[in-house]
Design a protein around this motif. Sequence first.
Motif, short mmCIF file in Angstrom:
data_model
loop_
_atom_site.label_atom_id
_atom_site.label_comp_id
_atom_site.label_asym_id
_atom_site.label_seq_id
_atom_site.Cartn_x
_atom_site.Cartn_y
_atom_site.Cartn_z
N LYS A 88 -2.32 73.05 15.00
CA LYS A 88 -2.18 74.51 14.94
C LYS A 88 -0.81 74.88 14.35
CE LYS A 88 -3.71 77.13 18.28
NZ LYS A 88 -3.97 77.69 19.63
N GLN A 118 -11.36 73.43 12.77
CA GLN A 118 -11.30 74.59 13.66
C GLN A 118 -12.58 75.42 13.62
OE1 GLN A 118 -7.76 76.77 12.48
NE2 GLN A 118 -6.51 75.69 13.98
N TRP A 186 -12.34 71.29 16.89
CA TRP A 186 -11.44 72.29 17.49
C TRP A 186 -12.06 73.68 17.48
CZ3 TRP A 186 -7.36 70.18 13.62
CH2 TRP A 186 -6.92 68.91 14.05
N ASP A 187 -13.36 73.75 17.41
CA ASP A 187 -14.04 75.05 17.39
C ASP A 187 -14.30 75.49 18.83
OD1 ASP A 187 -15.80 77.21 17.17
OD2 ASP A 187 -16.70 76.43 15.33
#
Length: 504
Positions: A88, A118, A186-187
């Motif tokens: 991030k 993501q 990372w969703d």
Amino acid sequence: MVAPSACAHKLLTFFPFLLVLFDLQYEGVESGINADVDKHLEMGKKLLAAGQLADALSHFHSAIDGDPDNYQAYYRRATAYLAMGKSKAAIPDLSRVIELKPDFTSARLQRGQLLLKQGKLDEAEEDFKRVLKSNPSDQEEKEATSQLAKSDEIQRTRSQGIAAYDQKDYATAETLLNIVLETCVWDAEIRELRAECYINQGEPGKAISDLKAASKLKSDNTAAFYKVSRIYYNLGDHQMSLSEIRECLKLDPDHKDCFSHYKQVKKLNKQIQTAEELIQEGRYEDAISKYGVVSKTEPNVPSYAALVQERLCHCYTKNQQSIEAIKECTEFLQKDPNNVNALKDRAESYVLEEMYEEAIRDYETAQQNSENDKQIREGLEKAQKLLKQSQKRDYYKILGVKRNAKKQEIIKAYRKLAQQWHPDNFQDEVEKKSAEKKFIDIASAKEVLTDPEKRSRFDAGEDPLDPESQQGGGGAHFHRGWNQWQGFNPFGSGGPFNFKFHFN
């Protein structure tokens, strides 16, 4: 005195020279700054290669502070963030690189890959398309083409998974979302959706890992913490439930649902903790009472009803309330037939009730599920000895008392039976002989059960008055005939025997 016009003329004469000096001075400062930045970049690069990530990151910070427009500094810092698992943090740096140098395809390709993980599929596709339009290397073109195709496929699978969920086809939705999450790890939204699939399929435990991940991936995700806490609570893990709901309140102290649930979990947790402390202290009556309060605090969740039952089973057993223990243990074991603790407790209570065959069955079942448990092995051996012993002479049965009877109960029972079966009460020779045998058994029972050492041996499965039970052949002197009991006063405290016996 020098005229003003003459001074002005001199200044104009030296002005070009002053400008040169100023330029040289400025150039020296700029050169010093660039040299310092380069030094930080070089040192950071070496530390990054050596795996000293935190130190490398520090140098890249300094390089950016020295030159906020140095795209290489941002790119290397992004590389350090990625190596530290801080994706991030890497994305804004990669975006800054692209802003400063739009044709830097490596940065755009990396950002696209991170956006893909993501689950930001549209943004990722835009990056891959821009890479293909910017004269990439063969390797970059190949990678961008591959990632673009993958993104298109994930878009379709994601849409199908959401549609299946909306149609309440949770098994199909789960299968499709599994495929999406293989790439979009990372969703947060897809993880939360898969968690709901698990919950709706009756597997809330599986939802926990997805919801915990979502709580980290999405800022201020109070909903995820609340759901995880509720799942733990319903599974009977009140301590983990309390821990998770506290995390929700850290994000939002005024969260209505989290605060309400927090009060309930905290109250229940305290009650269970207190009950367990009472058990540790051996205060079983108080623990039984406290677990009664627990069942009133949470009457609707099966996990806590089962917990209360299992702990009552244990408390009643340790308090030697064997009838109550067997009842509670049996009801609990109907729901959890292989629970080792409940099997051991019920077996122990069966022994107190002299139900040795039942005790043996419970110990054997427990042993199948916990082969190396010393307590089970010793309990089984004791129950087997007591069963064998009960088929011979059982001193508790002779006196008609329970195995947990106090000494005064034993003496009282003995005196009553000794008076009843005293041989002088019988005139018929056959009856007298039978009474003599009973009287000897009654006196033997009293001798064993009022002597702590002999009683302990008997409780362990050994008859202290049986020569066959004596180790090394000792103890034969305990066998006594009727003649040897004459002169012994069963009603006194060791004084001379008060009865006179007559034999033909």
